[in-house]
Motif scaffolding. Structure first.
Motif, PDB file in Angstrom:
ATOM      1  N   SER A 176      38.020  34.511  43.688  1.00  0.00           N
ATOM      2  CA  SER A 176      38.216  35.159  42.313  1.00  0.00           C
ATOM      3  C   SER A 176      37.103  35.444  41.692  1.00  0.00           C
ATOM      4  CB  SER A 176      39.271  34.606  41.487  1.00  0.00           C
ATOM      5  OG  SER A 176      40.667  34.437  42.238  1.00  0.00           O
ATOM      6  N   SER A 177      36.152  34.640  41.726  1.00  0.00           N
ATOM      7  CA  SER A 177      34.822  34.714  40.920  1.00  0.00           C
ATOM      8  C   SER A 177      33.994  35.960  41.423  1.00  0.00           C
ATOM      9  CB  SER A 177      34.093  33.583  41.115  1.00  0.00           C
ATOM     10  OG  SER A 177      34.590  32.438  40.852  1.00  0.00           O
ATOM     11  N   LEU A 178      34.048  36.225  42.791  1.00  0.00           N
ATOM     12  CA  LEU A 178      33.390  37.291  43.251  1.00  0.00           C
ATOM     13  C   LEU A 178      34.063  38.616  43.039  1.00  0.00           C
ATOM     14  CD1 LEU A 178      32.385  35.865  46.844  1.00  0.00           C
ATOM     15  CD2 LEU A 178      31.152  36.124  44.908  1.00  0.00           C
ATOM     16  N   VAL A 179      35.344  38.397  42.760  1.00  0.00           N
ATOM     17  CA  VAL A 179      36.175  39.624  42.376  1.00  0.00           C
ATOM     18  C   VAL A 179      35.439  40.177  40.971  1.00  0.00           C
ATOM     19  CG1 VAL A 179      38.374  40.971  41.651  1.00  0.00           C
ATOM     20  CG2 VAL A 179      38.079  39.520  43.895  1.00  0.00           C
ATOM     21  N   TYR A 180      35.457  38.969  39.914  1.00  0.00           N
ATOM     22  CA  TYR A 180      34.953  39.354  38.669  1.00  0.00           C
ATOM     23  C   TYR A 180      33.433  39.855  38.691  1.00  0.00           C
ATOM     24  CZ  TYR A 180      38.653  36.978  36.520  1.00  0.00           C
ATOM     25  OH  TYR A 180      39.994  36.409  35.872  1.00  0.00           O
ATOM     26  N   PHE A 181      32.714  39.305  39.585  1.00  0.00           N
ATOM     27  CA  PHE A 181      31.277  39.725  39.753  1.00  0.00           C
ATOM     28  C   PHE A 181      31.370  41.159  40.056  1.00  0.00           C
ATOM     29  CE2 PHE A 181      29.139  35.313  40.497  1.00  0.00           C
ATOM     30  CZ  PHE A 181      29.727  34.908  39.244  1.00  0.00           C
ATOM     31  N   LYS A 182      31.887  41.605  41.245  1.00  0.00           N
ATOM     32  CA  LYS A 182      31.605  42.956  41.624  1.00  0.00           C
ATOM     33  C   LYS A 182      32.380  43.892  40.391  1.00  0.00           C
ATOM     34  CE  LYS A 182      34.216  42.296  45.448  1.00  0.00           C
ATOM     35  NZ  LYS A 182      35.051  42.839  46.713  1.00  0.00           N
ATOM     36  N   THR A 183      33.338  43.671  39.775  1.00  0.00           N
ATOM     37  CA  THR A 183      33.747  44.580  38.774  1.00  0.00           C
ATOM     38  C   THR A 183      32.670  44.676  37.866  1.00  0.00           C
ATOM     39  OG1 THR A 183      36.147  43.884  39.330  1.00  0.00           O
ATOM     40  CG2 THR A 183      35.607  45.057  37.103  1.00  0.00           C
ATOM     41  N   SER A 184      32.197  43.581  37.259  1.00  0.00           N
ATOM     42  CA  SER A 184      31.202  43.388  36.201  1.00  0.00           C
ATOM     43  C   SER A 184      29.918  43.960  36.812  1.00  0.00           C
ATOM     44  CB  SER A 184      30.962  42.174  35.627  1.00  0.00           C
ATOM     45  OG  SER A 184      32.102  41.454  35.198  1.00  0.00           O
ATOM     46  N   LEU A 185      29.509  43.919  37.898  1.00  0.00           N
ATOM     47  CA  LEU A 185      28.331  44.603  38.184  1.00  0.00           C
ATOM     48  C   LEU A 185      28.234  45.986  38.459  1.00  0.00           C
ATOM     49  CD1 LEU A 185      26.933  41.620  40.923  1.00  0.00           C
ATOM     50  CD2 LEU A 185      25.813  42.467  38.616  1.00  0.00           C
TER      51      LEU A 185
END
Length: 310
Positions: A176-185
């Motif tokens: 889930s953390s990586l999903v947040y990261f991808k969306t934000s980046l």
């Protein structure tokens, strides 16, 4: 809370007691009065500063209001769910004629720690250069979080053969953390690219510096995508292991049930209350029936083993 920083002769940050021209003003968890004070003093809209306190705020950039405003997402630890998981929160950055001002809803974030630890910062008096340093630190903060996530994944792969429920929850939290990261980046990359194409930089050096910000953000995005694929493979690997273990367990259960059918059927046949049951008058009838039942069960086990049933 409002804090003030400036760069010293060693090109690192030092905290100062009050505002001065050319310093960095950092507002953490600011009150309404503090936001009003900042907006009045530095000439930006209070609503723009307040937007950084909304966790659902979308990244964007504004350069046509007499100041440049960046609202971008930066990673922080998600203390509410799991100490090893991350989320992203918005941070507002204002380039005013005299100072760089930032507004954030959380006090301790990796971006700030990254800036404080840096020994090669631009002068806070150079507004454009120091703003680029903050944007660069935001991308570097993603790399720090990504390394922590990958270390946790590696530890789980190295030490866990049959993951527990807690360890599986850890993996899903990391995913889930990586999903947040991808969306934000991705959204950060969009506003950086827009600013690079449409803005006029004071000097060519400022443009090169912002080019580095764009490159660093894209590298963070690519790394996030790679780690996300690896983590998805790890989760799939554990899922396959659990599915395999479940299938083996079901095979054992089915084997035991099938073997127990033999004595159950024999006991049911010889337990009928009817005259003429075989061996009903034979002194060793019970032993003979029991022995034949055991032999039949062992024979069935041998056949199942030969056909690799279990």
């Amino acid at each position: 809370m409002i804090e003030y920083f400036r760069t010293n002769d060693q090109q690192s940050l030092e905290k100062i007691d009050k505002e001065e021209p050319g310093c960095w003003i950092a507002a953490f968890e600011p009150t309404s009065d503090e936001l009003s004070q900042l907006s009045a003093e530095f000439g930006f809209e209070e609503d723009d500063a307040r937007a950084a306190l909304d966790l659902e705020e979308v990244s964007r950039i504004e350069t046509d209001r007499g100041y440049a405003m960046f609202i971008l997402d930066t990673p922080v630890r998600d203390r509410s769910s799991n100490e090893r998981s991350y989320k992203t929160i918005p941070i507002a950055l204002f380039e005013t004629p005299r100072n760089v001002v930032t507004v954030c809803s959380v006090y301790k974030i990796p971006l700030i720690d990254q800036l404080k630890a840096s020994k090669d910062l631009s002068s806070t008096a150079d507004v454009h250069a120091f703003a680029a340093d903050i944007l660069m630190a935001s991308s570097t903060a993603y790399f720090m979080a990504l390394r922590a996530i990958n270390r946790r994944r590696t530890d789980l792969m190295a030490t866990v053969k049959r993951p527990s429920r807690k360890e599986l929850e850890d993996l899903y939290n990391l995913d889930s953390s990586l999903v947040y990261f991808k969306t934000s980046l991705v959204t950060n990359d969009a506003i950086f690219e827009k600013h690079l194409r449409r803005s006029t930089f004071p000097t060519e050096e400022d443009r090169y510096r912002f080019d580095d910000v764009v490159v660093e953000n894209r590298q963070a995005l690519e790394t996030t995508q790679i780690y996300s694929e690896i983590l998805d493979s790890t989760i799939e690997h554990f899922s396959l292991l659990m599915e395999h273990d479940l299938n083996r367990t079901m095979q054992v259960v089915a084997t035991v049930s099938l073997v127990l059918c033999v004595p159950t059927a024999v006991a049911g046949f010889f337990g009928m209350n009817l005259l003429g049951i075989p061996l009903d008058t034979f002194p060793w009838g019970f032993g003979v029936v029991t022995g034949c039942t055991v032999l039949a069960s062992l024979g069935l086990l041998f056949v199942l083993k030969k056909f690799r049933w279990f």
